[in-house]
Design a protein around this motif. Structure first.
Motif, mmCIF file in Angstrom:
data_model
loop_
_atom_site.group_PDB
_atom_site.id
_atom_site.type_symbol
_atom_site.label_atom_id
_atom_site.label_comp_id
_atom_site.label_asym_id
_atom_site.label_seq_id
_atom_site.Cartn_x
_atom_site.Cartn_y
_atom_site.Cartn_z
ATOM 1 N N LYS A 160 0.822 -1.216 0.000
ATOM 2 C CA LYS A 160 0.000 0.000 0.000
ATOM 3 C C LYS A 160 0.853 1.263 0.000
ATOM 4 O O LYS A 160 0.511 2.261 -0.645
ATOM 5 N N LEU A 161 1.973 1.228 0.716
ATOM 6 C CA LEU A 161 2.825 2.414 0.822
ATOM 7 C C LEU A 161 3.923 2.432 -0.234
ATOM 8 O O LEU A 161 4.641 3.429 -0.359
ATOM 9 N N LYS A 162 4.063 1.308 -0.966
ATOM 10 C CA LYS A 162 5.100 1.186 -2.004
ATOM 11 C C LYS A 162 6.483 1.460 -1.414
ATOM 12 O O LYS A 162 7.247 2.295 -1.905
ATOM 13 N N ILE A 163 6.802 0.731 -0.333
ATOM 14 C CA ILE A 163 8.070 0.923 0.367
ATOM 15 C C ILE A 163 8.727 -0.412 0.675
ATOM 16 O O ILE A 163 8.115 -1.464 0.535
ATOM 17 N N GLU A 164 9.967 -0.340 1.081
ATOM 18 C CA GLU A 164 10.626 -1.430 1.792
ATOM 19 C C GLU A 164 10.786 -0.944 3.226
ATOM 20 O O GLU A 164 11.137 0.217 3.462
#
Length: 277
Positions: A160-164
């Protein structure tokens, strides 16, 4: 988790008919709800035996691939690799979406903010913000309480946050451990199932942050049932059950119970949400 040892005992009832012994493994988000459903299912189907354990969505799906479960509970969809493996092993499945969940972000009860926007949250969780100074003005180190990579909730937030996630994030075993950590850490932030918060009381020494999806939008709480029903909360998701076709006849009575009026009531009173028909 301590309660998982109990879960395996609660619903293990001696049953000579293997065709009525159901194994359920997977998502920690779903495990307490699954236990409540199974306990009430047994009241009307005493000839069945149901064994439930958690361990994460990834573990449930791995058990499905290894032929070790009849229902794999998962708080995320199958990924591409898992789909390929299921096909390679010749394991056709049926997918049931039986409820909906919202992920809550929690902080200590004395944390100075009541809400956080999605962009800032991403910078907190990926380690771009090392301290709370950009958000609160206080130069205090951020401590992240998260889950292991095999957790469906971990995968859901990351997607959802497009993160690692930051390498400094603590990997906890489940909701209870995360809540316990946040209770004693004024600079901590963690994520848990909203159903877990509702199920265990909202008067704990923690605060559930409201989420601002985009600039100018209102802050929404994952505990706001009306907002969830209107799909206004940014971090809400369906809950899955993956069932091998070889187990379908065995588990169909349990699935029917989940969809019944009694099952739907258990879902809502447990702090989860019914999938709109």
């Amino acid at each position: 988790m301590r309660y998982l040892l109990c879960l395996l005992i609660i619903l293990l009832v001696s049953c000579s008919d293997a065709g009525k012994f159901i194994k359920v493994k997977g998502s920690d988000t779903e495990v307490k709800l699954a236990v409540s459903l199974a306990e009430n299912f047994y009241k009307v189907h005493a000839d069945f035996s149901v064994a439930i354990s958690g361990g994460g969505s990834g573990l449930g799906i791995a058990s499905l691939l290894n032929g070790q479960t009849d229902i794999a509970n998962s708080s995320r969809p199958l990924n591409a690799e898992e789909i390929v493996l299921l096909k390679a092993k010749g394991i056709p499945i049926r997918t049931v979406i039986f409820a909906e969940d919202a992920t809550a972000f929690i902080v200590h009860k004395d944390f100075p903010l009541d809400s956080i926007d999605v962009m800032s949250l991403a910078k907190v969780l990926n380690g771009q913000y090392k301290t709370w100074k950009p958000l609160t003005g206080k130069d205090i180190q951020i401590n992240i309480y998260g889950r292991q990579s095999n957790s469906g909730t971990h995968s859901f937030i990351r997607s959802k946050l497009k993160i690692e996630f930051s390498r400094d994030a603590k990997e906890m075993n489940g909701n209870a451990q995360i809540v316990e950590g946040i209770k004693h850490d004024r600079s901590g932030i963690g994520y848990v199932g909203a159903g877990y918060i509702l199920n265990n009381g909202t008067e704990q020494p923690i605060k559930v942050l409201k989420i601002i999806a985009k600039p100018g939008s209102i802050a929404i709480s994952p505990l706001d049932i009306k907002a969830i029903a209107a799909h206004q909360y940014y971090f809400q998701r369906p809950l899955y059950q993956f069932i091998p076709l070889t187990s379908w006849n065995k588990v169909s009575a349990f699935i029917d119970f989940e969809k019944s009026a009694a099952g739907q009531k258990i879902i809502t009173t447990s702090g989860y949400y019914i999938i709109p028909k």
